[in-house]
Design a protein around this motif. Structure first.
Motif, PDB file in Angstrom:
ATOM      1  N   ASP A   8      13.473   9.193   1.594  1.00 22.95           N
ATOM      2  CA  ASP A   8      12.743  10.228   2.310  1.00 22.95           C
ATOM      3  C   ASP A   8      11.261  10.136   1.969  1.00 22.95           C
ATOM      4  OD1 ASP A   8      12.296  12.889   0.268  1.00 22.95           O
ATOM      5  OD2 ASP A   8      13.759  11.360  -0.339  1.00 22.95           O
ATOM      6  N   ASN A   9      10.454  10.656   2.840  1.00 17.54           N
ATOM      7  CA  ASN A   9       9.011  10.607   2.638  1.00 17.54           C
ATOM      8  C   ASN A   9       8.402  11.964   2.955  1.00 17.54           C
ATOM      9  OD1 ASN A   9       9.638   9.411   5.538  1.00 17.54           O
ATOM     10  ND2 ASN A   9       7.612  10.404   5.664  1.00 17.54           N
ATOM     11  N   THR A  10       7.317  12.246   2.266  1.00 13.63           N
ATOM     12  CA  THR A  10       6.568  13.472   2.526  1.00 13.63           C
ATOM     13  C   THR A  10       5.759  13.313   3.798  1.00 13.63           C
ATOM     14  OG1 THR A  10       4.716  12.656   1.227  1.00 13.63           O
ATOM     15  CG2 THR A  10       6.401  13.928   0.061  1.00 13.63           C
ATOM     16  N   PRO A  11       5.233  14.398   4.352  1.00  7.75           N
ATOM     17  CA  PRO A  11       4.380  14.259   5.539  1.00  7.75           C
ATOM     18  C   PRO A  11       3.177  13.386   5.235  1.00  7.75           C
ATOM     19  CG  PRO A  11       4.990  16.555   5.194  1.00  7.75           C
ATOM     20  CD  PRO A  11       5.426  15.811   3.969  1.00  7.75           C
ATOM     21  N   ARG A  12       2.729  12.654   6.235  1.00  5.88           N
ATOM     22  CA  ARG A  12       1.564  11.785   6.071  1.00  5.88           C
ATOM     23  C   ARG A  12       0.324  12.645   5.830  1.00  5.88           C
ATOM     24  NH1 ARG A  12      -1.940   9.191   9.948  1.00  5.88           N
ATOM     25  NH2 ARG A  12      -2.770   7.250   9.104  1.00  5.88           N
ATOM     26  N   GLN A  13      -0.430  12.306   4.804  1.00  6.60           N
ATOM     27  CA  GLN A  13      -1.588  13.102   4.417  1.00  6.60           C
ATOM     28  C   GLN A  13      -2.856  12.257   4.446  1.00  6.60           C
ATOM     29  OE1 GLN A  13      -0.635  14.542   0.514  1.00  6.60           O
ATOM     30  NE2 GLN A  13       1.016  15.883   1.252  1.00  6.60           N
ATOM     31  N   GLY A  14      -3.942  12.890   4.855  1.00  3.43           N
ATOM     32  CA  GLY A  14      -5.263  12.258   4.737  1.00  3.43           C
ATOM     33  C   GLY A  14      -5.448  11.109   5.684  1.00  3.43           C
ATOM     34  N   ASP A  15      -6.560  10.461   5.556  1.00  2.69           N
ATOM     35  CA  ASP A  15      -6.935   9.303   6.374  1.00  2.69           C
ATOM     36  C   ASP A  15      -6.711   8.066   5.558  1.00  2.69           C
ATOM     37  OD1 ASP A  15      -7.938   7.522   8.110  1.00  2.69           O
ATOM     38  OD2 ASP A  15     -10.015   8.258   8.076  1.00  2.69           O
ATOM     39  N   GLN A  67       4.220   9.830   0.555  1.00  2.00           N
ATOM     40  CA  GLN A  67       4.900   9.476  -0.686  1.00  2.00           C
ATOM     41  C   GLN A  67       6.379   9.249  -0.359  1.00  2.00           C
ATOM     42  OE1 GLN A  67       3.657   9.207  -3.903  1.00  2.00           O
ATOM     43  NE2 GLN A  67       5.704   8.556  -4.569  1.00  2.00           N
ATOM     44  N   VAL A  68       6.915   8.117  -0.828  1.00  2.45           N
ATOM     45  CA  VAL A  68       8.293   7.746  -0.531  1.00  2.45           C
ATOM     46  C   VAL A  68       9.145   7.946  -1.776  1.00  2.45           C
ATOM     47  CG1 VAL A  68       9.831   5.956   0.330  1.00  2.45           C
ATOM     48  CG2 VAL A  68       7.458   6.038   1.111  1.00  2.45           C
ATOM     49  N   GLY A 127       0.773  -1.224   0.000  1.00  3.60           N
ATOM     50  CA  GLY A 127       0.000   0.000   0.000  1.00  3.60           C
ATOM     51  C   GLY A 127       0.804   1.275   0.000  1.00  3.60           C
ATOM     52  N   LEU A 128       2.141   1.199   0.039  1.00  2.02           N
ATOM     53  CA  LEU A 128       2.938   2.420   0.019  1.00  2.02           C
ATOM     54  C   LEU A 128       3.057   2.958  -1.405  1.00  2.02           C
ATOM     55  CD1 LEU A 128       5.914   1.664   2.466  1.00  2.02           C
ATOM     56  CD2 LEU A 128       3.821   2.951   2.917  1.00  2.02           C
ATOM     57  N   ARG A 129       3.203   4.263  -1.497  1.00  4.95           N
ATOM     58  CA  ARG A 129       3.443   4.903  -2.794  1.00  4.95           C
ATOM     59  C   ARG A 129       4.937   5.233  -2.861  1.00  4.95           C
ATOM     60  NH1 ARG A 129      -0.294   9.895  -2.581  1.00  4.95           N
ATOM     61  NH2 ARG A 129       0.297   9.763  -0.379  1.00  4.95           N
ATOM     62  N   VAL A 130       5.632   4.552  -3.759  1.00 11.55           N
ATOM     63  CA  VAL A 130       7.094   4.639  -3.797  1.00 11.55           C
ATOM     64  C   VAL A 130       7.541   5.070  -5.177  1.00 11.55           C
ATOM     65  CG1 VAL A 130       9.262   3.422  -3.404  1.00 11.55           C
ATOM     66  CG2 VAL A 130       7.232   2.777  -2.091  1.00 11.55           C
ATOM     67  N   ASP A 131       8.446   6.037  -5.195  1.00 16.83           N
ATOM     68  CA  ASP A 131       9.101   6.458  -6.430  1.00 16.83           C
ATOM     69  C   ASP A 131      10.582   6.146  -6.277  1.00 16.83           C
ATOM     70  OD1 ASP A 131       9.878   7.552  -8.791  1.00 16.83           O
ATOM     71  OD2 ASP A 131       9.676   9.652  -8.144  1.00 16.83           O
ATOM     72  N   CYS A 132      11.093   5.240  -7.087  1.00 21.21           N
ATOM     73  CA  CYS A 132      12.461   4.753  -6.929  1.00 21.21           C
ATOM     74  C   CYS A 132      13.309   5.163  -8.131  1.00 21.21           C
ATOM     75  CB  CYS A 132      12.463   3.226  -6.761  1.00 21.21           C
ATOM     76  SG  CYS A 132      14.099   2.512  -6.491  1.00 21.21           S
ATOM     77  N   HIS A 133      14.468   5.730  -7.834  1.00 23.58           N
ATOM     78  CA  HIS A 133      15.417   6.107  -8.879  1.00 23.58           C
ATOM     79  C   HIS A 133      16.767   5.489  -8.535  1.00 23.58           C
ATOM     80  CE1 HIS A 133      17.644   8.387 -11.851  1.00 23.58           C
ATOM     81  NE2 HIS A 133      18.452   8.849 -10.899  1.00 23.58           N
TER      82      HIS A 133
END
Length: 369
Positions: A308-315, A291-292, A250-256
């Motif tokens: 790094d990850n952005t602040p946790r958003q929403g429910d 978002q990771v 369930g994580l949203r990951v952007d990998c480079h």
């Protein structure tokens, strides 16, 4: 302990062997004439008894051997007392005491009717048989001190090595077990919330795969535990698998990832893998709705890796995103810092300006092994 007691007993027997027979056959002689037999026996026995306590204190042997030399003209106890004085205790003014024993030896030897009366000869014998053993005793004492320091140093190094091995094992176990169990707990929670029964077999299979993966990594860890190696992680492909598992959870990951095709040094490769693994585990625990961003690049002769990850958003209650349970402790980041440092790199972890969290490392390709 037993060997020392045996040696002291043999020395006591040697003193008796030199003093008692000469007294018994009337060969004992002192500067004041022949002593009574009972006095020779008594002095010989007392001098022999002092050999049993020479390791505790040297003075009884020194005094008794001097008296024995004056009463029975037997100088062997003087030699033993001189050596014990410096080899066991290193008397502060041992040179003065040794010269005093030399004087006692000269007097006893000079007045002995069975030796030479030419004075230089007793002096030479005294210096050879008294002062030289005392000097040799100082070398023995220094040798024992150095051996003791070496043994203490070896014990200290063994304790440090054992401590470092325990910490290395703790780091590996934490990284291996925590990541796998976190994924299993998340999938188990999703099963409990699943509305479509058709999803349950797939989620259960994911839990099984995680368990098998954890067992395989533990087995590999135990295999290399006795060698100065790190478990093989699989390089870039292993990091890609971590990303896929995170996305499945369930994580949203952007990998480079921008690394050369040739393999990296094992310690660098393993450190990169563990950093990404720890970063994803922390996001699951503390910010599952964020978002990771994973970056792994080659910069000159260093590898830079960042999670790094952005602040946790929403429910996150409406989707598959789910917060993993955390028992606290902070062992993951501490162990990761140690791992990066051992590889010769630099490590940083902390909040980002936008309220997220970042873990970064910069590792040299010539990492220490």
């Amino acid at each position: 302990m037993y060997r020392s007691a045996l040696v002291d007993s043999l020395l006591a027997a040697a003193v008796l062997a030199f003093t008692i027979p000469t007294t018994a056959i009337d060969h004992a002689f002192s500067p004041w004439g022949r002593p009574p037999h009972w006095l020779g026996y008594l002095v010989g026995a007392i001098t022999a008894a002092t050999m049993l306590i020479r390791r505790r204190t040297p003075w009884p042997a020194i005094i008794a051997s001097a008296v024995c030399a004056f009463v029975t003209v037997q100088t062997v106890p003087l030699i033993l007392a001189a050596f014990s004085m410096t080899s066991e205790h290193r008397v502060r003014s041992w040179k003065i005491v040794a010269l005093a024993l030399v004087a006692v030896y000269v007097v006893a030897d000079y007045f002995n009717p069975y030796t030479d009366t030419y004075l230089p000869l007793p002096v030479i014998r005294a210096l050879t048989l008294i002062y030289l053993p005392a000097l040799a005793g100082t070398w023995v004492c220094e040798y024992r001190r150095l051996i003791g320091e070496l043994r203490a140093g070896v014990r200290e190094r063994e304790e440090l090595a054992a401590s470092e091995e325990r910490r290395r094992l703790a780091r590996e176990l934490h990284d291996t077990v925590t990541h796998a169990v976190t994924g299993m707990v998340l999938n188990a929670g999703i099963i409990g919330d699943a509305e479509d029964p058709a999803e349950i077999p797939e989620l259960a299979a994911g839990i099984e795969d995680k368990g098998v993966q954890a067992l395989a990594e533990l087995r590999q860890l135990l295999t290399v535990l006795r060698r100065d190696e790190v478990p093989a992680t699989g390089g870039v492909e292993a990091i890609s698998r971590l990303v896929k598992d995170a996305e499945a959870g369930g994580l949203r990951v952007d990998c480079h990832i921008d690394l050369p095709s040739e393999p990296l040094p094992p310690q660098v490769e393993h450190a990169c893998y563990r950093l990404v693994q720890e970063g994803l585990s922390n996001v699951r625990k503390h910010a599952p709705g964020s978002q990771v961003q994973i970056t792994c690049e080659l910069e000159d002769d260093h590898v830079s890796v960042r999670v790094d990850n952005t602040p946790r958003q929403g429910d996150d209650s409406h989707g598959t995103e789910r917060r993993a349970p955390s028992v606290g402790g902070g062992y993951g980041l501490a162990g990761l810092r140690e791992r990066i440092t051992l590889a010769g790199g630099r490590f940083a972890a902390g909040p980002t300006p936008d309220g997220g969290f970042a873990i970064t490392a910069r590792l040299p390709l010539s990492a220490r092994r």
